[in-house]
Write a protein that holds these residues in place. Structure first.
Motif, PDB file in Angstrom:
ATOM      1  N   GLY A  32       0.869  -1.246  -0.070  1.00 14.63           N
ATOM      2  CA  GLY A  32       0.059  -0.080  -0.111  1.00 14.63           C
ATOM      3  C   GLY A  32       0.914   1.173  -0.111  1.00 14.63           C
ATOM      4  N   SER A  33       0.340   2.380   0.444  1.00 14.19           N
ATOM      5  CA  SER A  33       1.006   3.591   0.418  1.00 14.19           C
ATOM      6  C   SER A  33       2.183   3.603   1.433  1.00 14.19           C
ATOM      7  CB  SER A  33      -0.006   4.810   0.350  1.00 14.19           C
ATOM      8  OG  SER A  33       0.902   6.148   0.421  1.00 14.19           O
ATOM      9  N   ILE A  34       3.239   4.195   1.152  1.00 13.66           N
ATOM     10  CA  ILE A  34       4.094   4.267   1.993  1.00 13.66           C
ATOM     11  C   ILE A  34       4.643   5.777   2.207  1.00 13.66           C
ATOM     12  CG2 ILE A  34       6.933   3.709   2.557  1.00 13.66           C
ATOM     13  CD1 ILE A  34       5.136   1.209   2.804  1.00 13.66           C
ATOM     14  N   ALA A  35       4.901   6.225   3.371  1.00 14.31           N
ATOM     15  CA  ALA A  35       5.264   7.522   3.731  1.00 14.31           C
ATOM     16  C   ALA A  35       6.394   7.619   4.763  1.00 14.31           C
ATOM     17  CB  ALA A  35       4.058   8.219   4.616  1.00 14.31           C
ATOM     18  N   TYR A  36       6.927   8.778   4.744  1.00 13.97           N
ATOM     19  CA  TYR A  36       8.388   9.005   5.373  1.00 13.97           C
ATOM     20  C   TYR A  36       8.444  10.327   5.796  1.00 13.97           C
ATOM     21  CZ  TYR A  36      10.967  10.799   1.589  1.00 13.97           C
ATOM     22  OH  TYR A  36      11.393  11.578   0.326  1.00 13.97           O
ATOM     23  N   ARG A  37       9.501  10.479   6.860  1.00 20.17           N
ATOM     24  CA  ARG A  37       9.673  11.998   7.313  1.00 20.17           C
ATOM     25  C   ARG A  37      11.044  11.761   8.257  1.00 20.17           C
ATOM     26  NH1 ARG A  37       5.445  13.465  11.783  1.00 20.17           N
ATOM     27  NH2 ARG A  37       6.083  12.162  13.528  1.00 20.17           N
ATOM     28  N   VAL A  38      11.863  12.588   8.203  1.00 19.44           N
ATOM     29  CA  VAL A  38      13.096  12.674   9.071  1.00 19.44           C
ATOM     30  C   VAL A  38      12.691  13.380  10.340  1.00 19.44           C
ATOM     31  CG1 VAL A  38      15.175  13.498   9.401  1.00 19.44           C
ATOM     32  CG2 VAL A  38      14.350  12.795   7.015  1.00 19.44           C
ATOM     33  N   MET A  51       3.375   2.609   7.147  1.00 18.48           N
ATOM     34  CA  MET A  51       2.456   2.058   6.242  1.00 18.48           C
ATOM     35  C   MET A  51       1.167   1.744   6.939  1.00 18.48           C
ATOM     36  SD  MET A  51       3.050  -2.223   6.369  1.00 18.48           S
ATOM     37  CE  MET A  51       1.568  -2.723   5.568  1.00 18.48           C
ATOM     38  N   HIS A  52       0.176   1.636   6.379  1.00 20.00           N
ATOM     39  CA  HIS A  52      -1.240   1.396   6.925  1.00 20.00           C
ATOM     40  C   HIS A  52      -1.652   0.015   6.843  1.00 20.00           C
ATOM     41  CE1 HIS A  52      -1.544   5.408   7.982  1.00 20.00           C
ATOM     42  NE2 HIS A  52      -1.032   5.863   6.824  1.00 20.00           N
ATOM     43  N   PRO A  53      -1.438  -1.079   7.759  1.00 21.69           N
ATOM     44  CA  PRO A  53      -1.921  -2.382   7.518  1.00 21.69           C
ATOM     45  C   PRO A  53      -3.474  -2.742   7.141  1.00 21.69           C
ATOM     46  CG  PRO A  53      -0.572  -2.322   9.528  1.00 21.69           C
ATOM     47  CD  PRO A  53      -0.918  -0.736   8.852  1.00 21.69           C
ATOM     48  N   GLY A 104       2.647  -8.198  18.310  1.00 22.42           N
ATOM     49  CA  GLY A 104       2.013  -8.525  17.241  1.00 22.42           C
ATOM     50  C   GLY A 104       1.885  -6.796  16.841  1.00 22.42           C
ATOM     51  N   GLY A 105       1.402  -6.950  15.477  1.00 23.11           N
ATOM     52  CA  GLY A 105       0.825  -5.525  14.938  1.00 23.11           C
ATOM     53  C   GLY A 105      -0.624  -5.694  14.758  1.00 23.11           C
ATOM     54  N   THR A 106      -1.386  -4.698  14.827  1.00 23.11           N
ATOM     55  CA  THR A 106      -2.894  -4.697  14.797  1.00 23.11           C
ATOM     56  C   THR A 106      -2.869  -3.900  13.504  1.00 23.11           C
ATOM     57  OG1 THR A 106      -3.027  -4.089  17.105  1.00 23.11           O
ATOM     58  CG2 THR A 106      -4.769  -3.553  15.657  1.00 23.11           C
ATOM     59  N   ILE A 107      -4.143  -4.619  12.607  1.00 22.96           N
ATOM     60  CA  ILE A 107      -4.621  -4.221  11.542  1.00 22.96           C
ATOM     61  C   ILE A 107      -5.375  -2.929  11.671  1.00 22.96           C
ATOM     62  CG2 ILE A 107      -6.165  -4.836   9.466  1.00 22.96           C
ATOM     63  CD1 ILE A 107      -3.516  -6.494   9.595  1.00 22.96           C
ATOM     64  N   GLY A 108      -5.423  -1.884  10.822  1.00 18.94           N
ATOM     65  CA  GLY A 108      -5.893  -0.764  10.887  1.00 18.94           C
ATOM     66  C   GLY A 108      -5.372   0.436  11.716  1.00 18.94           C
ATOM     67  N   GLU A 109      -4.025   0.164  12.161  1.00 17.25           N
ATOM     68  CA  GLU A 109      -3.380   1.176  12.832  1.00 17.25           C
ATOM     69  C   GLU A 109      -2.102   1.407  11.999  1.00 17.25           C
ATOM     70  OE1 GLU A 109      -2.621   0.574  17.144  1.00 17.25           O
ATOM     71  OE2 GLU A 109      -4.790  -0.412  17.121  1.00 17.25           O
ATOM     72  N   PRO A 110      -1.389   2.561  12.022  1.00 17.72           N
ATOM     73  CA  PRO A 110      -0.430   2.856  11.299  1.00 17.72           C
ATOM     74  C   PRO A 110       0.639   2.204  12.068  1.00 17.72           C
ATOM     75  CG  PRO A 110      -1.464   4.939  11.650  1.00 17.72           C
ATOM     76  CD  PRO A 110      -2.352   3.810  12.487  1.00 17.72           C
ATOM     77  N   LEU A 111       1.880   1.514  11.200  1.00 17.20           N
ATOM     78  CA  LEU A 111       2.877   0.655  11.495  1.00 17.20           C
ATOM     79  C   LEU A 111       4.027   1.669  11.133  1.00 17.20           C
ATOM     80  CD1 LEU A 111       3.656  -1.987  12.750  1.00 17.20           C
ATOM     81  CD2 LEU A 111       3.879  -2.852  10.378  1.00 17.20           C
ATOM     82  N   ASP A 112       5.026   2.008  11.991  1.00 17.14           N
ATOM     83  CA  ASP A 112       6.115   2.754  11.686  1.00 17.14           C
ATOM     84  C   ASP A 112       7.383   1.945  11.927  1.00 17.14           C
ATOM     85  OD1 ASP A 112       4.195   4.817  11.413  1.00 17.14           O
ATOM     86  OD2 ASP A 112       4.889   5.843  13.286  1.00 17.14           O
ATOM     87  N   VAL A 132       7.087   0.069  15.104  1.00 19.01           N
ATOM     88  CA  VAL A 132       6.136   0.046  16.247  1.00 19.01           C
ATOM     89  C   VAL A 132       5.002   0.598  16.020  1.00 19.01           C
ATOM     90  CG1 VAL A 132       8.311   1.103  17.854  1.00 19.01           C
ATOM     91  CG2 VAL A 132       7.123   2.697  16.365  1.00 19.01           C
ATOM     92  N   GLN A 133       3.840   0.515  16.852  1.00 19.80           N
ATOM     93  CA  GLN A 133       2.656   0.958  16.651  1.00 19.80           C
ATOM     94  C   GLN A 133       2.176   1.642  18.018  1.00 19.80           C
ATOM     95  OE1 GLN A 133       0.104  -2.442  15.698  1.00 19.80           O
ATOM     96  NE2 GLN A 133      -0.241  -1.583  13.694  1.00 19.80           N
ATOM     97  N   GLY A 134       2.241   3.085  17.771  1.00 23.68           N
ATOM     98  CA  GLY A 134       2.182   3.802  19.069  1.00 23.68           C
ATOM     99  C   GLY A 134       3.310   3.476  19.916  1.00 23.68           C
TER     100      GLY A 134
END
Length: 151
Positions: A32-38, A51-53, A104-112, A132-134
């Motif tokens: 899906g869509s990938i985003a980044y920032r410094v 990413m947004h799982p 584990g990672g949660t579906i529907g929450e941003p994964l960084d 991380v997620q949060g």
């Protein structure tokens, strides 16, 4: 825009850039869509890649599939290097990737992926980070990327 990826500011998201495959039939598009920032400066500088799982990234436990996390980490190495201004999209390759799953990672929450550059040589990038997620740590990783050969 590069011939393989679109790198553009994300509207309404100050500091974030999108980094998406032009050819949606390529593997990277699966994430899906990938985003980044410094974030930060100097030795504390990190690239945050997001990413947004979705359901298509899930396993039978309704968590983010480990394979999706591994693929995301691999892409995050390159997006992080891009964020640091070290790579353009192209023929760089992953030489090594070591990953430890922590939770584990949660579906529907941003994964960084929080990506840190450890060292750059003439041909190699050594990176490490956390997924991380949060506040939840999902995985730790380290990777080596070989820069493209100039022809």
């Amino acid at each position: 825009m590069h011939e393989h990826f679109v790198d553009a500011e994300l509207p309404g998201e100050p500091g974030w850039r999108s980094w998406d495959a032009v050819d949606r039939t390529r593997f990277n598009a699966l994430l899906g869509s990938i985003a980044y920032r410094v974030e930060g400066e100097g030795p504390a500088r990190r690239a945050r890649v997001r990413m947004h799982p979705e359901r298509r990234h899930s396993n039978l436990r309704e968590s983010v599939h480990g394979g999706a996390i591994l693929a995301f980490i691999d892409v995050a190495l390159f997006a992080g290097a891009r964020a640091f201004g070290l790579l353009e999209a192209g023929t760089a390759v992953t030489l090594g990737l070591d990953t430890q799953f922590i939770g584990g990672g949660t579906i529907g929450e941003p994964l960084d992926a929080e990506v840190e550059l450890l060292r750059e040589t003439g041909r190699l990038l050594f990176l490490r980070g956390l997924v991380v997620q949060g506040e939840t740590k999902v995985a730790a990783f380290s990777g080596t990327v070989r820069k493209p050969t100039l022809r």
